[in-house]
Design a protein around this motif. Structure first.
Motif, short mmCIF file in Angstrom:
data_model
loop_
_atom_site.label_atom_id
_atom_site.label_comp_id
_atom_site.label_asym_id
_atom_site.label_seq_id
_atom_site.Cartn_x
_atom_site.Cartn_y
_atom_site.Cartn_z
N THR A 155 7.85 4.06 9.35
CA THR A 155 8.92 3.40 8.62
C THR A 155 10.22 3.61 9.38
O THR A 155 10.31 4.47 10.27
CB THR A 155 9.07 3.97 7.20
N ASN A 204 9.20 4.21 -0.85
CA ASN A 204 10.19 5.09 -0.24
C ASN A 204 11.46 5.15 -1.08
O ASN A 204 12.08 6.22 -1.22
CB ASN A 204 10.54 4.60 1.17
N GLU A 238 5.62 7.73 6.76
CA GLU A 238 6.91 7.76 6.11
C GLU A 238 7.62 9.08 6.42
O GLU A 238 7.00 10.05 6.85
CB GLU A 238 6.74 7.59 4.61
#
Length: 450
Positions: free
Chosen positions: A342, A429, A378
């Motif tokens: 990400t 997120n 992430e």
């Protein structure tokens, strides 16, 4: 023939879609989302037509599970509840596109064709990316930075000759990889490549490890054994961490390098050897020589040609290629299908200084891939030690003044939208950063759109 699975709670929809597609694709259908997920986990499917509402089951939850289990499966959402918010969310969660009921068959075929065309383009981009990476590789080494290109040029110059080489650099920079590249790209590549870590073997055993011993040479020597120099005859020996070699052994090593002969412990017989010597160290030879810890004449014998390896913090241009390399490597080893990072995770990795160099980067990505639930790594998956690169604006920075006078609802709206934008619309997120559940975030966003 490409394989398509249809997951819809209406049997008539499953039948009509299957009838329309079965001449072109291998089609299976199910009205049970749990069964559909099990089939996707066990079999290969190229595409899934997924209803947004399957009885009491939210199709977005099914979509997330598909992307966690098989990120490569293309998902097209099919629904009678066509709203802007649900379609946008579906795409953000990984769906390729979104069509509404009643399904227009021309529209469906167009969507499927576009999806497969997109996949072909993505595969081509991946192939070209790998081909481009090959340009910046050398026998397992990766780097387009000028420092690494210099290393590659040095390897080219020394691989066909027998000149002794000294590789210098911090721990974890890949010194053994360079030694292996020199050996396996050179004229001795069909012969043995022997490695001795001079810092890892106790002093009393290092001599016998290097030069071998005869039966009865010392207590426990019940049989004769060849040393690494003999095993490497006609090949290459790599003396790692040579700066840590005990001083009393250095004279014997110097004699072996000068005479090209070795004498086993417990023997007076000299055996001729033909060995290419590559050494490596993470120490400053100027210091160890000045401190009387290393023989200067041995240093000059080893340091005929020196290849300095830069630390990773000085070749940050190589980080993206290295990160992609380790993703592919650990996908194979761990049986994963991670596509990348990400925006926030990539930012942390690019800003980290990597005191452990390539070895540290490899460990970070491997551990993060083990923890990753979806198709992307992430920031939350990264080890805690490197998350210090994430920064928040301080209260005295003046950034809060523009919010003075707003109601709490207005402030919440701005904060949610700003956090969504920061995470490029990724709701998982965003929910993590806000400290709320994804369902709560979904309800808040829905309320904002009404």
């Amino acid at each position: 023939m490409k394989k398509v699975i249809i997951i819809d709670d209406e049997p008539s929809i499953c039948s009509s879609l299957a009838f329309a597609l079965e001449d072109t694709y291998d089609v299976v259908t199910t009205t049970d989302p749990e069964k559909g997920l099990a089939m996707i986990a066990e079999e290969h499917f190229d595409l899934c037509l997924l209803d947004l509402r399957i009885g009491n089951v939210d199709g977005l939850d099914v979509l997330k599970q598909i992307k966690q289990t098989r990120p490569s499966v293309i998902v097209i959402m099919v629904t009678a509840y066509g709203t802007i918010s649900s379609s946008v969310e579906a795409v953000k969660e990984g769906a390729f596109s979104y069509i509404t009921k009643p399904v227009n068959m021309d529209e469906l075929f167009t969507a499927i064709e576009q999806a497969f065309h997109y996949r072909e383009l993505s595969d081509q981009v991946e192939y070209l990316s790998q081909e481009l990476e090959k340009k910046y590789r050398y026998e397992g080494l990766i780097g387009k930075s000028e420092a690494m290109q210099h290393v590659f040029r040095m390897i080219e110059k020394v691989k066909k000759v027998d000149t002794n080489v000294l590789i210098t650099g911090e721990s974890g920079t890949g010194k053994e990889l360079v030694a292996r590249a020199i050996h396996f790209a050179g004229k001795r590549k069909k012969e043995h490549f022997e490695v001795v870590n001079c810092a890892a073997i106790p002093e009393q055993l290092l001599e016998s490890e290097l030069f071998g011993y005869e039966k009865g040479a010392y207590t426990g020597a019940v049989t004769a054994k060849e040393g690494k120099f003999q095993l490497a005859d006609k090949g290459t020996i790599f003396l790692d961490e040579i700066g840590d070699m005990p001083f009393n052994l250095q004279a014997k090593l110097l004699r072996v390098l000068q005479d090209k002969q070795v004498t086993r412990l417990g023997s007076n017989k000299q055996e001729k050897i033909d060995v290419r010597v590559i050494a490596a160290t993470n120490k400053s030879f100027e210091e160890v020589i000045q401190n009387g810890e290393f023989r200067e004449d041995l240093y000059f014998r080893l340091n005929v040609l020196q290849i300095p390896l830069p630390p990773l913090r000085e070749r940050k241009d190589d980080l993206p290629s290295l990160m992609d390399h380790f993703i592919r490597l650990f996908n194979k080893e761990l049986g994963k299908d991670i596509k990348g990072f990400t925006k926030e995770a990539k930012k942390v990795l690019l800003n980290h200084d990597y005191p452990g160099n390539i070895r540290e980067l490899s460990n970070i990505i491997e551990s993060s891939m083990v923890l990753a639930d979806g198709g992307m790594i992430e920031a939350a998956d990264l080890p805690p030690g490197i998350k210090q690169g994430l920064t928040m604006p301080s209260e005295d920075s003046g950034t809060l003044e523009k919010y003075v006078g707003l109601t709490l609802k207005e402030l919440e709206t701005k904060f949610i939208m700003a956090t969504l934008e920061h995470n490029e619309g990724h709701r998982k997120n965003t929910a993590k950063m806000l400290g709320i559940s994804e369902r709560s975030l979904r309800d808040k966003v829905k309320a904002l759109e009404e």
